[in-house]
Motif scaffolding. Structure first.
Motif, PDB file in Angstrom:
ATOM      1  N   THR A 226       0.839  -1.192   0.000  1.00 16.56           N
ATOM      2  CA  THR A 226       0.000   0.000   0.000  1.00 16.56           C
ATOM      3  C   THR A 226       0.875   1.244   0.000  1.00 16.56           C
ATOM      4  N   LEU A 227       0.468   2.262  -0.750  1.00 21.38           N
ATOM      5  CA  LEU A 227       1.131   3.561  -0.731  1.00 21.38           C
ATOM      6  C   LEU A 227       0.111   4.614  -0.323  1.00 21.38           C
ATOM      7  N   ARG A 228       0.545   5.532   0.535  1.00 22.02           N
ATOM      8  CA  ARG A 228      -0.317   6.641   0.972  1.00 22.02           C
ATOM      9  C   ARG A 228       0.373   7.973   0.717  1.00 22.02           C
ATOM     10  N   CYS A 229      -0.358   8.910   0.138  1.00 18.41           N
ATOM     11  CA  CYS A 229       0.191  10.227  -0.199  1.00 18.41           C
ATOM     12  C   CYS A 229       0.307  11.091   1.053  1.00 18.41           C
ATOM     13  N   THR A 239      -4.725   6.785  -1.027  1.00 19.15           N
ATOM     14  CA  THR A 239      -4.121   5.617  -0.398  1.00 19.15           C
ATOM     15  C   THR A 239      -4.596   4.421  -1.198  1.00 19.15           C
ATOM     16  N   HIS A 301       3.612   5.157 -13.248  1.00 22.76           N
ATOM     17  CA  HIS A 301       4.002   4.659 -11.927  1.00 22.76           C
ATOM     18  C   HIS A 301       5.490   4.323 -11.863  1.00 22.76           C
ATOM     19  N   LEU A 308      10.381   0.852  -4.048  1.00 20.17           N
ATOM     20  CA  LEU A 308       9.306   0.764  -3.061  1.00 20.17           C
ATOM     21  C   LEU A 308       9.931   0.428  -1.709  1.00 20.17           C
ATOM     22  N   TRP A 313       5.961   7.075   3.381  1.00 16.61           N
ATOM     23  CA  TRP A 313       4.991   7.814   2.595  1.00 16.61           C
ATOM     24  C   TRP A 313       5.220   7.591   1.098  1.00 16.61           C
ATOM     25  N   GLY A 314       4.146   7.603   0.340  1.00 17.14           N
ATOM     26  CA  GLY A 314       4.220   7.244  -1.074  1.00 17.14           C
ATOM     27  C   GLY A 314       5.151   8.109  -1.895  1.00 17.14           C
ATOM     28  N   GLU A 315       5.198   9.423  -1.613  1.00 15.97           N
ATOM     29  CA  GLU A 315       5.945  10.350  -2.467  1.00 15.97           C
ATOM     30  C   GLU A 315       7.448  10.105  -2.485  1.00 15.97           C
ATOM     31  N   ASN A 317       8.907   7.155  -2.549  1.00 11.93           N
ATOM     32  CA  ASN A 317       9.250   5.908  -3.248  1.00 11.93           C
ATOM     33  C   ASN A 317       9.578   6.259  -4.697  1.00 11.93           C
TER      34      ASN A 317
END
Length: 473
Positions: A226-229, A239, A301, A308, A313-315, A317
């Motif tokens: 899972t990635l969350r902004c 997310t 992506h 990853l 936090w997603g940003e 990666n």
């Protein structure tokens, strides 16, 4: 400005940025075309406007995209418009001759041709960068939803994820139907996998490069992650979860044999000039991903290869990864330099996205709970503003990593290390609108903090509260 665009404008800010960039390109095309038309008519050489426009538009497009061959499309489109206008130039439609002898109609004509050529050139040029979220890097195959065949064997796990999803209006299944995108560039880089390389540099025994084929030949694994902004709102829709396919970053670290005392690594992308520092330990469970949901990694992506790092936090990666640099001393990453938290653990959240009225009159609410690598053990729901709490249903955790390299990277555990869980709660609603609050407990029993805070600089946190009116469902 970047912080404002992320926290206030969100997706709108990114779209406005793209519109502004498009208008700038169109204006540049119009200027080049106008000059070519004006010069051609002054020297009275019919081919100058067409050839000048073609050359100018091609040069601008090639410089902006670093893709000279596709830039020919934009140049040709603009040149066709100018050529057609020039062929009609002997008639009144173009307005070359005037009864009053002044050049006003000539100027208006040139501006009209320039505007038309700019429009066509921009439109054709934009087709070279379409499908940014679905299309993959050149020669890597298509990672978009339009692919009819899977590149990697993930069918069994996709089926398992479907079983571990709740079907509630407004709520994604366990594998997100539309994975969010946030980038620092308006146009996503497009790498040719035949030319792309990953450089391993810095404080290592010997620097080296890996080609795309080199990485694809290594043992790989598949993971739910899972990635969350970091810039989303507390109950936002940035997310998401996917199945990622790639090579454990620990394999690269082992081959590099770091020699420095810093214990830190900078990941870089030449595609959008993004960079982020990580503790060396964070790479132990990291992944060099080249696949997403059974298909080649989409361009939007990070194709052909992205990083990853679980629990972050997603940003940060890094997409379009081109360099892994082992540092001698710590350095700030892209987001740290702009005041954001940057590298660090994601905050725990239980979102309320699903709302549905059943035929028997009951209401079902649901969402996803996520705590990074700390995991989720329980979600509670309150219908009275937090005075009393009831335990929500949770789906079983998603499966752990699988594939030839699973024991190296994902730990070959039974459950996914860094993936959300779905929750739902069914109840008899009170009369009228009422507030529903959700909160999550981490795997060790830690309750997420109640206090709500905004995205900047450490990411959103707090209990999610939504007002639900059964009559609207």
């Amino acid at each position: 400005m970047i912080t404002f665009a992320i926290t206030v404008l969100g997706d709108l800010g990114q779209k406005l940025n793209l519109v502004f960039a498009t208008l700038l390109v169109a204006a540049a095309f119009a200027l080049v075309t106008g000059l070519a038309v004006a010069i051609g008519r002054r020297v009275d050489v019919p081919v100058v406007p067409t050839l000048g426009t073609a050359a100018g538009v091609w040069a601008l497009t090639a410089a902006a995209t670093v893709r000279p061959v596709p830039a020919l499309g934009a140049a040709a489109g603009a040149a066709v418009v100018v050529a057609a206008a020039e062929l009609a130039g002997s008639s009144e439609a173009v307005g070359v001759t005037t009864e009053d002898g002044n050049g006003r109609r000539r100027v208006v004509s040139a501006l009209g041709v320039a505007a038309a050529a700019a429009t066509v050139g921009t439109a054709v040029g934009r087709t070279q960068t379409t499908d940014a979220s679905g299309g993959s890097a050149t020669n890597a195959g298509n990672g978009g939803s339009g692919d009819s065949e899977l590149a990697f064997e993930v069918e069994d796990q996709v089926a398992t994820a479907e079983e571990r999803s709740y079907d509630i209006d407004g709520m994604d299944p366990a594998i997100s139907e539309g994975f969010y995108q946030v980038d620092i560039s308006s146009v996503n880089p497009n790498f040719d996998t035949d030319e792309w390389t990953l450089s391993v540099t810095g404080a290592v025994e010997a620097e080296f490069e890996l080609t795309y084929d080199d990485i694809r030949e290594m043992d790989h694994e598949h993971r739910f992650m899972t990635l969350r902004c970091v810039g989303e709102s507390l109950n936002g829709h940035k997310t998401d979860t996917a199945i990622w396919t790639g090579v454990p970053l620990s394999t690269i670290v082992e081959e590099a044999a770091p020699t420095g005392d810093c214990g830190c690594v900078m990941l870089r992308s030449d595609g959008d000039d993004f960079y982020e520092q990580f503790p060396l330990d964070a790479l132990e469970d990291g992944l060099l991903a080249f696949g997403m949901n059974g298909r080649h990694l989409p361009r939007g992506h990070g194709a052909p290869v992205r990083a990853l790092i679980p629990g972050h936090w997603g940003e940060i990666n890094v997409k379009w990864l081109t360099e892994v640099e082992f540092l001698e001393a710590e350095a700030e990453g892209y987001w740290e330099k702009r005041g954001w938290h940057g590298t660090g653990p994601v905050e725990t959240v239980a979102k309320i996205h699903g709302q549905q009225r059943r035929e028997d009159g009951q209401v079902v609410v649901g969402g996803h709970a996520y705590a990074g690598t700390r995991g989720i053990s329980e979600v509670e729901v309150s219908l009275d503003g937090g005075e009393t709490w009831e335990t929500a249903e949770l789906t079983e955790r998603l499966p752990g990593a699988w594939g030839p390299a699973a024991e190296v990277g994902g730990g070959n555990t039974e459950y996914a290390e860094d993936a959300w869980r779905s929750w739902r709660y069914v109840y008899d609603p009170p009369d009228g609108a009422h507030d529903v609050v959700a909160r999550a407990y981490e795997a060790d029993g830690t309750l997420q903090p109640e206090e709500e805070r905004g995205a900047f600089p450490n990411g959103p946190a707090g209990w999610v509260e939504q007002t639900i009116d059964p009559s609207d469902l």
